[in-house]
Design a protein around this motif. Sequence first.
Motif, PDB file in Angstrom:
ATOM      1  N   ILE A 127       0.843  -1.197   0.000  1.00 34.39           N
ATOM      2  CA  ILE A 127       0.000   0.000   0.000  1.00 34.39           C
ATOM      3  C   ILE A 127       0.878   1.247   0.000  1.00 34.39           C
ATOM      4  O   ILE A 127       1.541   1.550   0.983  1.00 34.39           O
ATOM      5  CB  ILE A 127      -0.937  -0.004   1.226  1.00 34.39           C
ATOM      6  N   PRO A 128       0.888   1.977  -1.113  1.00 33.55           N
ATOM      7  CA  PRO A 128       1.845   3.082  -1.272  1.00 33.55           C
ATOM      8  C   PRO A 128       1.745   4.159  -0.185  1.00 33.55           C
ATOM      9  O   PRO A 128       2.764   4.709   0.211  1.00 33.55           O
ATOM     10  CB  PRO A 128       1.483   3.673  -2.642  1.00 33.55           C
ATOM     11  N   HIS A 129       0.542   4.440   0.305  1.00 34.08           N
ATOM     12  CA  HIS A 129       0.442   5.549   1.261  1.00 34.08           C
ATOM     13  C   HIS A 129       0.716   5.130   2.702  1.00 34.08           C
ATOM     14  O   HIS A 129       0.628   5.943   3.617  1.00 34.08           O
ATOM     15  CB  HIS A 129      -0.923   6.236   1.146  1.00 34.08           C
ATOM     16  N   LEU A 130       1.050   3.854   2.932  1.00 34.49           N
ATOM     17  CA  LEU A 130       1.411   3.414   4.282  1.00 34.49           C
ATOM     18  C   LEU A 130       2.920   3.495   4.461  1.00 34.49           C
ATOM     19  O   LEU A 130       3.660   2.741   3.828  1.00 34.49           O
ATOM     20  CB  LEU A 130       0.994   1.962   4.527  1.00 34.49           C
ATOM     21  N   ASP A 131       3.352   4.380   5.343  1.00 30.67           N
ATOM     22  CA  ASP A 131       4.779   4.415   5.691  1.00 30.67           C
ATOM     23  C   ASP A 131       5.042   3.555   6.926  1.00 30.67           C
ATOM     24  O   ASP A 131       6.075   2.918   7.045  1.00 30.67           O
ATOM     25  CB  ASP A 131       5.229   5.843   6.007  1.00 30.67           C
ATOM     26  N   MET A 132       4.084   3.620   7.853  1.00 27.05           N
ATOM     27  CA  MET A 132       4.213   2.871   9.108  1.00 27.05           C
ATOM     28  C   MET A 132       2.858   2.318   9.476  1.00 27.05           C
ATOM     29  O   MET A 132       1.825   2.916   9.154  1.00 27.05           O
ATOM     30  CB  MET A 132       4.645   3.806  10.242  1.00 27.05           C
ATOM     31  N   VAL A 133       2.874   1.195  10.178  1.00 30.36           N
ATOM     32  CA  VAL A 133       1.607   0.582  10.558  1.00 30.36           C
ATOM     33  C   VAL A 133       1.721   0.016  11.969  1.00 30.36           C
ATOM     34  O   VAL A 133       2.795  -0.431  12.388  1.00 30.36           O
ATOM     35  CB  VAL A 133       1.211  -0.487   9.498  1.00 30.36           C
ATOM     36  N   ARG A 134       0.637   0.076  12.718  1.00 31.18           N
ATOM     37  CA  ARG A 134       0.602  -0.481  14.073  1.00 31.18           C
ATOM     38  C   ARG A 134      -0.491  -1.557  14.121  1.00 31.18           C
ATOM     39  O   ARG A 134      -1.609  -1.337  13.662  1.00 31.18           O
ATOM     40  CB  ARG A 134       0.307   0.654  15.064  1.00 31.18           C
ATOM     41  N   MET A 135      -0.139  -2.719  14.654  1.00 31.81           N
ATOM     42  CA  MET A 135      -1.092  -3.830  14.755  1.00 31.81           C
ATOM     43  C   MET A 135      -1.925  -3.723  16.026  1.00 31.81           C
ATOM     44  O   MET A 135      -1.394  -3.398  17.091  1.00 31.81           O
ATOM     45  CB  MET A 135      -0.332  -5.161  14.812  1.00 31.81           C
ATOM     46  N   VAL A 136      -3.202  -4.041  15.890  1.00 29.56           N
ATOM     47  CA  VAL A 136      -4.106  -4.151  17.039  1.00 29.56           C
ATOM     48  C   VAL A 136      -4.918  -5.442  16.879  1.00 29.56           C
ATOM     49  O   VAL A 136      -4.548  -6.297  16.059  1.00 29.56           O
ATOM     50  CB  VAL A 136      -5.005  -2.896  17.171  1.00 29.56           C
ATOM     51  N   ASN A 137      -5.995  -5.582  17.647  1.00 28.81           N
ATOM     52  CA  ASN A 137      -6.699  -6.869  17.660  1.00 28.81           C
ATOM     53  C   ASN A 137      -8.072  -6.895  17.001  1.00 28.81           C
ATOM     54  O   ASN A 137      -8.688  -7.949  16.912  1.00 28.81           O
ATOM     55  CB  ASN A 137      -6.841  -7.355  19.110  1.00 28.81           C
ATOM     56  N   SER A 138      -8.555  -5.725  16.604  1.00 27.48           N
ATOM     57  CA  SER A 138      -9.856  -5.688  15.927  1.00 27.48           C
ATOM     58  C   SER A 138      -9.952  -4.403  15.126  1.00 27.48           C
ATOM     59  O   SER A 138      -9.174  -3.457  15.328  1.00 27.48           O
ATOM     60  CB  SER A 138     -10.993  -5.736  16.951  1.00 27.48           C
ATOM     61  N   GLY A 139     -10.940  -4.376  14.258  1.00 31.84           N
ATOM     62  CA  GLY A 139     -11.207  -3.169  13.478  1.00 31.84           C
ATOM     63  C   GLY A 139     -11.627  -2.026  14.384  1.00 31.84           C
ATOM     64  O   GLY A 139     -11.249  -0.865  14.162  1.00 31.84           O
ATOM     65  N   THR A 140     -12.411  -2.345  15.395  1.00 34.06           N
ATOM     66  CA  THR A 140     -12.848  -1.331  16.360  1.00 34.06           C
ATOM     67  C   THR A 140     -11.644  -0.596  16.950  1.00 34.06           C
ATOM     68  O   THR A 140     -11.593   0.636  16.979  1.00 34.06           O
ATOM     69  CB  THR A 140     -13.639  -2.008  17.506  1.00 34.06           C
ATOM     70  N   GLU A 141     -10.690  -1.386  17.406  1.00 33.93           N
ATOM     71  CA  GLU A 141      -9.482  -0.808  18.002  1.00 33.93           C
ATOM     72  C   GLU A 141      -8.707   0.023  16.986  1.00 33.93           C
ATOM     73  O   GLU A 141      -8.156   1.071  17.325  1.00 33.93           O
ATOM     74  CB  GLU A 141      -8.560  -1.949  18.442  1.00 33.93           C
ATOM     75  N   ALA A 142      -8.651  -0.473  15.769  1.00 37.27           N
ATOM     76  CA  ALA A 142      -7.884   0.223  14.731  1.00 37.27           C
ATOM     77  C   ALA A 142      -8.460   1.621  14.502  1.00 37.27           C
ATOM     78  O   ALA A 142      -7.725   2.618  14.493  1.00 37.27           O
ATOM     79  CB  ALA A 142      -7.893  -0.576  13.434  1.00 37.27           C
ATOM     80  N   VAL A 143      -9.786   1.702  14.357  1.00 35.09           N
ATOM     81  CA  VAL A 143     -10.398   3.003  14.067  1.00 35.09           C
ATOM     82  C   VAL A 143     -10.300   3.927  15.281  1.00 35.09           C
ATOM     83  O   VAL A 143      -9.968   5.107  15.157  1.00 35.09           O
ATOM     84  CB  VAL A 143     -11.866   2.846  13.624  1.00 35.09           C
ATOM     85  N   MET A 144     -10.578   3.366  16.444  1.00 36.05           N
ATOM     86  CA  MET A 144     -10.491   4.152  17.675  1.00 36.05           C
ATOM     87  C   MET A 144      -9.093   4.776  17.808  1.00 36.05           C
ATOM     88  O   MET A 144      -8.947   5.951  18.143  1.00 36.05           O
ATOM     89  CB  MET A 144     -10.773   3.206  18.847  1.00 36.05           C
ATOM     90  N   SER A 145      -8.080   3.974  17.508  1.00 39.18           N
ATOM     91  CA  SER A 145      -6.697   4.440  17.660  1.00 39.18           C
ATOM     92  C   SER A 145      -6.311   5.438  16.571  1.00 39.18           C
ATOM     93  O   SER A 145      -5.572   6.388  16.823  1.00 39.18           O
ATOM     94  CB  SER A 145      -5.736   3.251  17.622  1.00 39.18           C
ATOM     95  N   ALA A 146      -6.811   5.223  15.363  1.00 42.81           N
ATOM     96  CA  ALA A 146      -6.506   6.154  14.270  1.00 42.81           C
ATOM     97  C   ALA A 146      -7.116   7.520  14.581  1.00 42.81           C
ATOM     98  O   ALA A 146      -6.488   8.564  14.350  1.00 42.81           O
ATOM     99  CB  ALA A 146      -7.034   5.621  12.948  1.00 42.81           C
ATOM    100  N   VAL A 147      -8.339   7.510  15.116  1.00 45.66           N
ATOM    101  CA  VAL A 147      -8.991   8.770  15.463  1.00 45.66           C
ATOM    102  C   VAL A 147      -8.226   9.479  16.584  1.00 45.66           C
ATOM    103  O   VAL A 147      -7.995  10.680  16.534  1.00 45.66           O
ATOM    104  CB  VAL A 147     -10.474   8.527  15.854  1.00 45.66           C
ATOM    105  N   ARG A 148      -7.786   8.723  17.560  1.00 47.48           N
ATOM    106  CA  ARG A 148      -7.005   9.318  18.655  1.00 47.48           C
ATOM    107  C   ARG A 148      -5.719   9.939  18.099  1.00 47.48           C
ATOM    108  O   ARG A 148      -5.318  11.039  18.489  1.00 47.48           O
ATOM    109  CB  ARG A 148      -6.669   8.254  19.703  1.00 47.48           C
ATOM    110  N   THR A 149      -5.102   9.229  17.191  1.00 47.85           N
ATOM    111  CA  THR A 149      -3.868   9.735  16.579  1.00 47.85           C
ATOM    112  C   THR A 149      -4.143  11.035  15.817  1.00 47.85           C
ATOM    113  O   THR A 149      -3.379  12.001  15.923  1.00 47.85           O
ATOM    114  CB  THR A 149      -3.272   8.676  15.625  1.00 47.85           C
ATOM    115  N   ALA A 150      -5.239  11.053  15.085  1.00 51.07           N
ATOM    116  CA  ALA A 150      -5.588  12.262  14.320  1.00 51.07           C
ATOM    117  C   ALA A 150      -5.841  13.436  15.263  1.00 51.07           C
ATOM    118  O   ALA A 150      -5.420  14.568  15.004  1.00 51.07           O
ATOM    119  CB  ALA A 150      -6.820  11.999  13.461  1.00 51.07           C
ATOM    120  N   ARG A 151      -6.504  13.151  16.371  1.00 49.74           N
ATOM    121  CA  ARG A 151      -6.775  14.225  17.338  1.00 49.74           C
ATOM    122  C   ARG A 151      -5.483  14.710  17.992  1.00 49.74           C
ATOM    123  O   ARG A 151      -5.278  15.909  18.174  1.00 49.74           O
ATOM    124  CB  ARG A 151      -7.740  13.713  18.412  1.00 49.74           C
TER     125      ARG A 151
END
Length: 435
Positions: free
Chosen positions: A103-127
Amino acid sequence: MGKTDQLFMEASYYIPGGVNSPVRACLFVGERPRFIQKSKGAYLWDIEGQKYIDYIGSFGPMILGHNNEIIREAVKKAAEEGLSYGGTTKREVDMARLMCTLIPHLDMVRMVNSGTEAVMSAVRTARGYTGRNKILKFTGCYHGHSDNLLVEAGSGIMTAGLPSSAGVPKGCVQDTISIPYNDLEGAKKAFALYPEEIACVLVEPVAANMGVVLPKEGFLEGLRNLCTKEGALLIFDEVITGFRLSIEGGAGYFQIEPDLSTYGKIIGGGMPIGAYGGRRDIMEWVAPLGPVYQAGTLSGNPIAMAAGIAQLTLLKEDVSFYEKLEKKTNNFFEKVKKMAKEKEIPIQINHIGSIGSIFFTKNKVTDYEGACTSNREVYADYYKYMLDNGIYLPPSPFEAMFFSKAHGEEELLKTWEILEAYFFKRWELVWKDIR
Ligand SMILES: *Cc1c(COP(=O)(O)O)cnc(C)c1O
């Protein structure tokens, strides 16, 4: 009393609703859930020995079909070495490299355990990154069950978000703005109303949790430009679309680059997983590098990594995989469309890649309001008929049908024949009754 009835009674005693995720209870279609015994390819078997052609695919992960041998062997091998360490493994690096390479626009990625966690964490990061609080999302898009995002009440941007679940305090959603999908003008208005307050625009590049709803021409591009102009981050929730629409997900399919994106489902090959990632300067805000805290005891679990690496590698190696799968899915739905047209049956079919939905409505479905016009009783009737004839469909018109590599000519033809029979034999009866 049959085996299923008995087990369901017991399930309902020990587990809320007898299920570990609400849609599985089949309440929407008024059916008793089947207990699955095993799966292979395009098929599921329940505990009574009934065989079904499956169009749920575990709600997304099973793009190669059920119980793929190579993935299963990778899981076995990993399991023999150990189940979890609470330490770092090479598999995590392999998985991250694989995702970032594909995926060209991914420079770094963090693993979690569910989609819920992924979105929650992405939103926190954006904030954290923007120093802003508000989130702009779209009604009918599902982003997991974290407090912030359980908002659907989107009657215009003036409405302060109302939680759509008990137990979510109003305070949790007061910064969540929900507007109709495909409403680019609404998004512009939201930015005008809350200048420099919106941290991110969160969107499914193809909405697949209100049935399948496609982005209108220019919608995603408009959001991209708007975010860039307003200093907000664009987050693509690719938990369904990632590695589903193309090897680069929705971002690649539509050639739009989000700042962050979230994954789940397919990337775990059937194991519990989630991931979020994006631009390096943003991801460097995540702990321990940066001040945005996020952690997980089982994150990057070796078994999940092994399954994910195996699945993504198989997808990567088959260069015409997505083209073939989309063509197969298109053929199926185009045939249904043609039949509906000939019979003058008022249905709408939205499909793209290897996902699609049949809505029982004459209105075009471009947002949640449109999806809600789909006749529920007819859907329930259709669901039951198909199930009785060995076709396992999503138990709600708001869930997509998932096609996989394992759906061959034979399965698709059989499904088509049963579907056609439903429309020819049953349709007029039921539809007339309901009208
Ligand atoms: C399934 C889904 C989620 C939530 O993922 P879970 O693994 O069920 O927590 C989030 N976003 C989208 C778009 C999804 O389809």
